[in-house]
Write a protein that holds these residues in place. Structure first.
Motif, PDB file in Angstrom:
ATOM      1  N   ALA A 150       0.825  -1.211   0.000  1.00 14.88           N
ATOM      2  CA  ALA A 150       0.000   0.000   0.000  1.00 14.88           C
ATOM      3  C   ALA A 150       0.858   1.260   0.000  1.00 14.88           C
ATOM      4  CB  ALA A 150      -0.929  -0.019   1.220  1.00 14.88           C
ATOM      5  N   ALA A 151       1.927   1.274   0.816  1.00 13.82           N
ATOM      6  CA  ALA A 151       2.799   2.449   0.873  1.00 13.82           C
ATOM      7  C   ALA A 151       3.533   2.654  -0.454  1.00 13.82           C
ATOM      8  CB  ALA A 151       3.787   2.296   2.013  1.00 13.82           C
ATOM      9  N   ALA A 152       3.986   1.561  -1.070  1.00 14.58           N
ATOM     10  CA  ALA A 152       4.669   1.677  -2.355  1.00 14.58           C
ATOM     11  C   ALA A 152       3.723   2.212  -3.432  1.00 14.58           C
ATOM     12  CB  ALA A 152       5.241   0.323  -2.769  1.00 14.58           C
ATOM     13  N   SER A 153       2.472   1.760  -3.420  1.00 10.37           N
ATOM     14  CA  SER A 153       1.496   2.274  -4.384  1.00 10.37           C
ATOM     15  C   SER A 153       1.253   3.759  -4.164  1.00 10.37           C
ATOM     16  CB  SER A 153       0.186   1.500  -4.248  1.00 10.37           C
ATOM     17  OG  SER A 153       0.398   0.110  -4.439  1.00 10.37           O
ATOM     18  N   TRP A 154       1.154   4.153  -2.905  1.00  6.38           N
ATOM     19  CA  TRP A 154       0.994   5.578  -2.583  1.00  6.38           C
ATOM     20  C   TRP A 154       2.181   6.390  -3.081  1.00  6.38           C
ATOM     21  CZ3 TRP A 154       0.937   7.811   3.088  1.00  6.38           C
ATOM     22  CH2 TRP A 154       0.546   9.157   3.035  1.00  6.38           C
ATOM     23  N   LEU A 155       3.387   5.856  -2.917  1.00  4.51           N
ATOM     24  CA  LEU A 155       4.585   6.552  -3.364  1.00  4.51           C
ATOM     25  C   LEU A 155       4.622   6.682  -4.882  1.00  4.51           C
ATOM     26  CD1 LEU A 155       7.328   7.816  -2.741  1.00  4.51           C
ATOM     27  CD2 LEU A 155       8.325   5.518  -2.764  1.00  4.51           C
ATOM     28  N   VAL A 156       4.274   5.616  -5.594  1.00  3.32           N
ATOM     29  CA  VAL A 156       4.258   5.673  -7.060  1.00  3.32           C
ATOM     30  C   VAL A 156       3.219   6.682  -7.549  1.00  3.32           C
ATOM     31  CG1 VAL A 156       3.773   4.341  -9.150  1.00  3.32           C
ATOM     32  CG2 VAL A 156       5.132   3.329  -7.312  1.00  3.32           C
ATOM     33  N   ALA A 157       2.038   6.676  -6.923  1.00  2.00           N
ATOM     34  CA  ALA A 157       1.011   7.638  -7.317  1.00  2.00           C
ATOM     35  C   ALA A 157       1.463   9.073  -7.067  1.00  2.00           C
ATOM     36  CB  ALA A 157      -0.287   7.352  -6.553  1.00  2.00           C
ATOM     37  N   SER A 158       2.144   9.304  -5.952  1.00  2.00           N
ATOM     38  CA  SER A 158       2.632  10.661  -5.673  1.00  2.00           C
ATOM     39  C   SER A 158       3.696  11.088  -6.669  1.00  2.00           C
ATOM     40  CB  SER A 158       3.174  10.734  -4.244  1.00  2.00           C
ATOM     41  OG  SER A 158       4.350   9.949  -4.103  1.00  2.00           O
ATOM     42  N   LEU A 159       4.551  10.151  -7.070  1.00  2.00           N
ATOM     43  CA  LEU A 159       5.565  10.478  -8.079  1.00  2.00           C
ATOM     44  C   LEU A 159       4.920  10.835  -9.415  1.00  2.00           C
ATOM     45  CD1 LEU A 159       8.287   7.785  -7.302  1.00  2.00           C
ATOM     46  CD2 LEU A 159       8.329  10.206  -6.722  1.00  2.00           C
ATOM     47  N   LEU A 160       3.861  10.126  -9.783  1.00  2.00           N
ATOM     48  CA  LEU A 160       3.153  10.468 -11.015  1.00  2.00           C
ATOM     49  C   LEU A 160       2.519  11.853 -10.912  1.00  2.00           C
ATOM     50  CD1 LEU A 160       1.417   7.071 -11.905  1.00  2.00           C
ATOM     51  CD2 LEU A 160       3.376   8.133 -13.040  1.00  2.00           C
ATOM     52  N   VAL A 161       1.977  12.175  -9.756  1.00  2.00           N
ATOM     53  CA  VAL A 161       1.398  13.508  -9.557  1.00  2.00           C
ATOM     54  C   VAL A 161       2.474  14.589  -9.662  1.00  2.00           C
ATOM     55  CG1 VAL A 161       0.270  15.009  -7.874  1.00  2.00           C
ATOM     56  CG2 VAL A 161      -0.531  12.670  -8.172  1.00  2.00           C
ATOM     57  N   VAL A 162       3.648  14.303  -9.113  1.00  2.00           N
ATOM     58  CA  VAL A 162       4.755  15.265  -9.201  1.00  2.00           C
ATOM     59  C   VAL A 162       5.146  15.496 -10.655  1.00  2.00           C
ATOM     60  CG1 VAL A 162       7.207  15.570  -8.694  1.00  2.00           C
ATOM     61  CG2 VAL A 162       5.644  14.832  -6.897  1.00  2.00           C
ATOM     62  N   ILE A 163       5.272  14.416 -11.413  1.00  2.00           N
ATOM     63  CA  ILE A 163       5.650  14.550 -12.825  1.00  2.00           C
ATOM     64  C   ILE A 163       4.595  15.329 -13.603  1.00  2.00           C
ATOM     65  CG2 ILE A 163       6.085  13.250 -14.939  1.00  2.00           C
ATOM     66  CD1 ILE A 163       7.269  11.030 -13.204  1.00  2.00           C
ATOM     67  N   GLU A 164       3.321  15.036 -13.349  1.00  2.00           N
ATOM     68  CA  GLU A 164       2.253  15.723 -14.073  1.00  2.00           C
ATOM     69  C   GLU A 164       2.190  17.201 -13.695  1.00  2.00           C
ATOM     70  OE1 GLU A 164      -0.952  13.336 -12.881  1.00  2.00           O
ATOM     71  OE2 GLU A 164      -0.527  11.690 -14.273  1.00  2.00           O
ATOM     72  N   ASP A 165       2.346  17.508 -12.408  1.00  2.00           N
ATOM     73  CA  ASP A 165       2.324  18.918 -11.997  1.00  2.00           C
ATOM     74  C   ASP A 165       3.509  19.688 -12.565  1.00  2.00           C
ATOM     75  OD1 ASP A 165       0.018  18.515 -10.622  1.00  2.00           O
ATOM     76  OD2 ASP A 165       0.954  18.334  -8.646  1.00  2.00           O
ATOM     77  N   THR A 166       4.653  19.041 -12.612  1.00  2.00           N
ATOM     78  CA  THR A 166       5.827  19.696 -13.194  1.00  2.00           C
ATOM     79  C   THR A 166       5.617  19.969 -14.672  1.00  2.00           C
ATOM     80  OG1 THR A 166       7.225  18.538 -11.580  1.00  2.00           O
ATOM     81  CG2 THR A 166       8.308  19.538 -13.483  1.00  2.00           C
ATOM     82  N   ALA A 167       5.008  19.010 -15.370  1.00  2.00           N
ATOM     83  CA  ALA A 167       4.732  19.210 -16.790  1.00  2.00           C
ATOM     84  C   ALA A 167       3.686  20.300 -17.012  1.00  2.00           C
ATOM     85  CB  ALA A 167       4.279  17.897 -17.424  1.00  2.00           C
ATOM     86  N   LEU A 168       2.657  20.335 -16.163  1.00  2.00           N
ATOM     87  CA  LEU A 168       1.614  21.346 -16.322  1.00  2.00           C
ATOM     88  C   LEU A 168       2.112  22.747 -16.001  1.00  2.00           C
ATOM     89  CD1 LEU A 168      -1.542  19.594 -14.798  1.00  2.00           C
ATOM     90  CD2 LEU A 168      -1.073  20.073 -17.201  1.00  2.00           C
ATOM     91  N   ALA A 169       3.119  22.853 -15.145  1.00  2.00           N
ATOM     92  CA  ALA A 169       3.628  24.173 -14.784  1.00  2.00           C
ATOM     93  C   ALA A 169       4.252  24.898 -15.974  1.00  2.00           C
ATOM     94  CB  ALA A 169       4.653  24.055 -13.658  1.00  2.00           C
ATOM     95  N   LYS A 170       4.625  24.162 -17.003  1.00  2.00           N
ATOM     96  CA  LYS A 170       5.214  24.779 -18.190  1.00  2.00           C
ATOM     97  C   LYS A 170       4.161  25.412 -19.092  1.00  2.00           C
ATOM     98  CE  LYS A 170       9.057  21.474 -18.270  1.00  2.00           C
ATOM     99  NZ  LYS A 170       9.775  20.450 -19.072  1.00  2.00           N
ATOM    100  N   PHE A 171       2.895  25.097 -18.846  1.00  2.00           N
ATOM    101  CA  PHE A 171       1.820  25.624 -19.680  1.00  2.00           C
ATOM    102  C   PHE A 171       1.001  26.608 -18.848  1.00  2.00           C
ATOM    103  CE2 PHE A 171       2.810  21.369 -21.190  1.00  2.00           C
ATOM    104  CZ  PHE A 171       2.973  21.574 -22.544  1.00  2.00           C
ATOM    105  N   ARG A 172       1.064  27.873 -19.203  1.00  2.00           N
ATOM    106  CA  ARG A 172       0.353  28.912 -18.477  1.00  2.00           C
ATOM    107  C   ARG A 172      -1.041  29.093 -19.073  1.00  2.00           C
ATOM    108  NH1 ARG A 172       3.731  34.283 -18.009  1.00  2.00           N
ATOM    109  NH2 ARG A 172       1.819  34.764 -16.841  1.00  2.00           N
TER     110      ARG A 172
END
Length: 398
Positions: A89-111
């Motif tokens: 469960a903790a590993a799944s939570w960590l993977v999901a958070s990493l995906l959220v980080v990647i998506e937020d970083t990508a979205l920050a480039k688009f204003r």
């Protein structure tokens, strides 16, 4: 009892060491990533799941190696099994958070706070829907892996596979509406039919797309109400999208007036009004008589604005100003029913009066630009080409 105490102490020590290491890594990343958006997102979103996953892993290893003397004891198997479930469960939570980080970083480039943000809104819509889908897949996989750790579940796997066809049909029938909405949400995300912040007209209501999920769409209506619609609605029901290609739109204001209205004077008044208003984008300002039946004529003012909100205010402004102009300057043009009795050559305002001097009328070739929708100005010529075609339009001109 001594062996149990050793195991508990080892687990607590492992948990403390793991928490200390995670905290050190967290502070180092936060200090090094003050100017890095990726590092900042990692410290905000992934710190807690990384902390939990590291602690559970450390405790699981400590219990496993400190209880080697009791390899076959039931309590050891139960404790390790619980820790394995927690680690999954903790590993799944960590993977999901990493995906959220990647998506937020990508979205920050688009204003999105730019005038022409159609492409940005499309990307944000796709990324948000993919985020929800990936998180749902991670949760399903995590639950599946956790169930596979139970021997009983693995034992009945063959029976489940043999009856998968029947269960699949039943599940498909039961979840037909849900699956239809999910596929409709994916279709909306990648077909570019509707995006976040698009201005739409649905169910007779005018608003913008506030939220778009895999199962439903939230439309924020102009009066701050929320209209919740299934995503399948937008793939099966016609709707208006005012910002499909650009935000600039056209709008009308119609008036029922008497036949005595001086159309050219009203047209010039409309031009003066829009040119003095900051709501007008300078593209279209047209006034035409669109109907002349039933004792009155219908005059339509067509104006343009940079966005739907400005257009609404501009249309209201045009109505208010032209109504006041007709009332104050052309009272004989107010809508009325005629019933004349007496001499028609009288000088009363409501009786017909012969002009003392001939009125100059514009020739057909001298029609002003603000009397045409399809022609005259550059914008009208472009609109005529869209609806007629370039070759036919050129032949008509020649």
């Amino acid at each position: 009892m001594q062996s149990y105490l050793v195991t508990v102490v080892a687990a607590l020590a492992a948990a403390a060491i793991a928490l200390l290491l995670v905290e050190v890594v967290h502070r180092v990343i936060r200090r090094l990533g003050r100017r890095s958006l990726l590092m900042t997102e990692l410290t905000e979103h992934s710190h807690r799941p990384f902390q939990v996953a590291g602690t559970v892993l450390a405790v699981q290893l400590a219990v496993r190696f400190s209880t080697l003397y009791a390899v076959g004891s039931p309590w050891r198997q139960v404790v390790l099994h619980i820790l394995v479930l927690g680690l999954i469960a903790a590993a799944s939570w960590l993977v999901a958070s990493l995906l959220v980080v990647i998506e937020d970083t990508a979205l920050a480039k688009f204003r999105v706070d730019v005038p022409n943000n159609r492409h940005v809104r499309r990307v944000r819509t796709q990324v948000v829907l993919l985020r929800r889908l990936t998180i749902a897949v991670i949760v399903v996989l995590a639950v599946g892996v956790m169930l596979m750790t139970f021997p009983a579940v693995r034992g009945i796997g063959a029976g489940v596979l043999t009856s998968a066809g029947v269960f699949g049909v039943v599940a498909a029938l039961a979840a037909q509406s849900l699956l239809g909405n999910v596929f409709a949400g994916l279709q909306l995300a990648f077909s570019d039919a509707v995006r976040l912040d698009d201005v739409v007209v649905v169910e007779g209501e005018w608003g913008r797309i506030e939220e778009l999920t895999l199962s439903y769409v939230v439309v924020q209506i102009w009066d701050d109400r929320r209209l919740i619609l299934p995503t399948s609605y937008f793939t099966s029901t016609p709707f208006e999208n005012w910002t499909r290609t650009e935000a600039a739109v056209l709008g009308t204001a119609e008036f029922d007036v008497d036949w005595s209205i001086p159309v050219q004077a009203m047209r010039e008044e409309l031009r003066r009004l829009v040119e003095s208003s900051e709501l007008w984008d300078g593209r279209v300002c047209v006034l035409q008589v669109t109907d002349a039946t039933g004792g009155m004529i219908k005059v339509r003012a067509l104006v343009s604005a940079a966005d739907a909100g400005s257009l609404w205010d501009l249309r209201c402004l045009v109505r208010e100003h032209l109504v006041a102009w007709v009332r104050d300057h052309r009272p004989t043009a107010l809508p009325r029913m005629r019933a004349e009795v007496g001499d028609a050559t009288g000088a009363l305002p409501w009786q017909a009066v012969q002009p003392r001097r001939p009125v100059r009328r514009l020739a057909d070739t001298d029609v002003p630009d603000d009397a045409r929708v399809f022609g005259g100005s550059d914008d009208g010529e472009a609109r005529s080409e869209v609806f007629v075609g370039r070759e036919e339009h050129a032949d008509a001109r020649h």
